[in-house]
Structure formats: structure tokens, C-alpha cells
Design an enzyme around this catalytic site. Structure first.
Site, short mmCIF file in Angstrom:
data_model
loop_
_atom_site.label_atom_id
_atom_site.label_comp_id
_atom_site.label_asym_id
_atom_site.label_seq_id
_atom_site.Cartn_x
_atom_site.Cartn_y
_atom_site.Cartn_z
N ILE A 137 32.45 32.76 29.29
CA ILE A 137 32.75 34.15 29.78
C ILE A 137 33.70 33.81 31.26
O ILE A 137 33.43 32.86 31.79
CB ILE A 137 31.62 35.11 30.30
CG1 ILE A 137 30.58 34.20 31.17
CG2 ILE A 137 31.01 35.51 28.98
CD1 ILE A 137 29.47 35.16 31.63
N ASP A 138 34.71 34.89 31.40
CA ASP A 138 35.58 34.53 32.39
C ASP A 138 34.97 34.33 33.85
O ASP A 138 33.77 34.86 34.10
CB ASP A 138 36.64 35.67 32.59
CG ASP A 138 37.30 35.98 31.31
OD1 ASP A 138 37.69 35.01 30.41
OD2 ASP A 138 37.65 37.07 30.99
N LYS A 139 35.74 33.67 34.79
CA LYS A 139 35.06 33.38 36.02
C LYS A 139 34.34 34.82 36.87
O LYS A 139 33.41 34.72 37.38
CB LYS A 139 36.32 32.75 36.80
CG LYS A 139 35.98 32.62 38.33
CD LYS A 139 37.08 32.41 39.32
CE LYS A 139 36.85 32.23 40.72
NZ LYS A 139 37.99 31.86 41.41
N ARG A 150 38.92 42.54 28.03
CA ARG A 150 40.03 42.97 28.93
C ARG A 150 41.24 43.36 28.25
O ARG A 150 42.12 44.35 28.58
CB ARG A 150 40.39 42.11 29.83
CG ARG A 150 38.94 41.57 30.60
CD ARG A 150 38.81 40.32 31.15
NE ARG A 150 40.07 40.22 32.36
CZ ARG A 150 40.48 39.19 33.33
NH1 ARG A 150 39.86 37.89 32.91
NH2 ARG A 150 41.18 39.25 34.11
#
Length: 306
Positions: A134-136, A235
Site C-alpha cells: 500500500i502507498d506510503k 486513487r
């Protein structure tokens, strides 16, 4: 170096997809890397990942031996939801990168896991045990493999779309539909290499969403369930339908609610345990900044939590 060979029996898909579908131990992203590094030959010649395989093609895939894991274990606090000899489920905080990459050589989830446990050198030098990311600035649940058996099982479940991943997201605007599905292929943006975009020759990407709460015409709280797991999928998909994530610095508007990045949380995770076969499910609450923002919106719009 391990060499694998197979012959294409019917007219097939792209080369990278053909490899991942034929050789269970190689994911599509791994196949892409092998193709870029010229470890893949089609009839003795190099081809690009988008090459469409043909009946009779001889595919040769060389898999380099794993490099020695040379990452520094770091004493970083982890929120471990579950752990046994095969699997760790972690609640990743916003701001933490999952594995080392250019610009983020350390202080990652992998560095923290290496300090916590004896993580075997599986799935590559810099991504030992990492099954998905998962993204930062996205928080929430991640499953990490502690053995080759677990890595193969969990990766196959992702590929077969049998694992369950649900996210909570706050988006701009009021979504009129109570439920919906976004089916739009994703790939690297031709205009900005840092971004993903909807592109005609991209990889299949499907996101299901359900409205949980509306705040006037300005914001909507939704639950998203991933059918596929592409980079920045939620997103980009939400931006595509003109409801970008609140706080998203890459795909959202400049005028937004300030936070620690996009308001996106991996709230639920379920899969079949690699060795017991038992169906396991995990949930984790929203981060404090997410809960505080929602409460502020409820006060502002005079709504109640549903």
C-alpha cells in the site's frame, strides 16, 4: 541461475501476462523486471513485455539466484495484528514506505520486520516476504509471508482474486449512486512518469465502491473493495469518475482538507491461511487523524455517523 522453458500452445496475451499465468512462482511485475533485464527470450530473441505471444512461440525465462539480503534491521515499532510461523499481518501507519526503493533506502516496513523476526530472503532482495503493497501515505492492513510456501499461496490468492481487501476512503464531491463498479485499465501515465493513468493498453483494474456517508455536496465517505491490486488503483479510479481522494497530493485538487496525505485506509483483509486452509479475517480502525476529520465534517454538516 535457473532456466525455465515452455511452448505457447494457443494465441495468447502479452508476454509478461503469459509468463505469470504459466509459471506460478513468477508474478506479472516480476516477469516485467526479468523482461527488462533481458532474462526472457522468445524464439531466442528479446521482446518487450507488451509482445503478444503466438502459438508455437518458445519462451525461455532465466531466473537469477536470489542476491544476498543486505538490509539493515531497524528497531521501529510495529502494530502487529496477527503472527504465526507462516504469516504476519501488520497495520501500517501513514508515512511508512513498505520496502526500500530509490529515495527510501531505509526506515521501511521491511527494515522493521527484519528486526522483529527472521524474515527469509524470499520475493527479491529488497522485498523479502512482501506479497502486496500500500502507498506510503495510505494506512492499514498488509499480509507478509514468512516462508516460501506462504508467499506462493498468498500470491496465488491475489492472482486468483480470492483474497479480500476493503478500504475506507474520503473523496471530494457527492457520489449520487449508493454503489458502483469502476472497470478501467491502468498503466503509467504518458505525460508524467510518477503517475498512473487510465490507458487503453493498461492492465485490467476493477474497483467496487459503496457509499457509507455523505457530507452535503462536498465530500463522500466510501468503502472500496479491490478486485485487482494495481499501483494507485483507488486513487486513479476515483479521480477518473471525478471524485478524487481528499488530501491526495498526486491526484487530488490543491484545495483540500489537510492531513498526512490521502485519506485512504486498508480497513479489512481476509485470506485462506497458507498451511491450515482456514479462512482468516482481520479488521483495524481508522487512524486518529481520519476519525477526527470525519467528526469535524459531521459537526460541520450536522450529520450523524451511519
Amino acid at each position: 541461475m535457473k532456466e525455465l522453458n515452455y511452448q505457447v500452445m494457443i494465441q495468447g496475451p502479452r508476454l509478461d501476462k503469459s509468463i505469470s499465468e504459466t509459471i506460478s512462482d513468477i508474478s506479472r511485475s516480476h516477469a516485467n523486471e526479468l523482461i527488462k533485464q533481458n532474462f526472457v527470450k522468445v524464439n531466442g530473441e528479446s521482446q518487450k513485455a507488451k509482445y503478444k505471444v503466438k502459438k508455437g512461440d518458445e519462451i525461455t525465462v532465466e531466473v537469477p539466484a536470489p542476491q544476498k539480503l543486505d538490509l539493515e534491521p531497524e528497531n521501529i515499532k510495529l502494530d502487529i495484528i496477527y503472527e504465526d510461523k507462516d504469516v504476519i499481518v501488520v497495520n501500517k501507519p501513514q508515512g511508512m514506505v513498505v520496502h526500500p526503493a530509490p529515495g527510501h533506502p531505509n526506515h521501511t516496513l521491511v527494515n522493521a520486520l527484519l528486526y522483529h523476526t527472521n524474515l527469509p530472503n524470499i520475493n527479491g532482495t529488497f522485498r523479502p516476504g512482501i506479497v502486496h503493497r500500500i502507498d506510503k501515505d495510505t494506512s492499514g492492513l498488509l499480509m507478509v509471508a514468512k516462508s516460501e510456501v506462504a508467499l506462493k499461496s498468498l500470491s496465488q490468492q491475489l492472482k486468483n482474486k480470492t483474497s479480500r481487501r476493503k478500504y475506507i476512503a474520503l473523496v471530494h464531491g457527492s457520489i449520487k449512486e449508493d454503489t458502483g463498479t469502476i472497470d478501467a485499465p491502468l498503466g503509467r501515465s504518458p505525460k508524467d512518469r510518477k503517475k498512473q493513468a487510465i490507458v487503453s493498453d493498461g492492465r485490467n483494474a476493477v474497483t467496487h465502491f459503496k457509499v457509507l456517508e455523505r457530507f452535503g455536496n462536498d465530500y463522500t465517505l466510501i468503502q472500496c473493495q479491490l478486485e485487482t491490486g494495481r499501483t494507485h488503483q483507488i486513487r486513479v479510479h476515483m479521480k477518473y469518475i471525478n471524485h478524487p481522494l481528499v488530501g491526495d497530493p498526486l491526484y487530488g485538487p490543491r484545495k483540500t482538507i489537510k492531513g498526512k496525505g490521502q485519506f485512504l485506509h486498508a480497513a479489512e483483509l481476509g485470506f485462506k491461511h497458507p498451511t491450515t486452509g482456514e479462512e482468516v479475517n482481520f479488521e483495524t480502525p481508522l487512524p486518529e487523524i481520519f476519525k477526527k476529520t470525519l467528526n469535524n465534517l459531521r459537526d460541520q454538516y450536522h450529520t450523524k455517523e451511519v
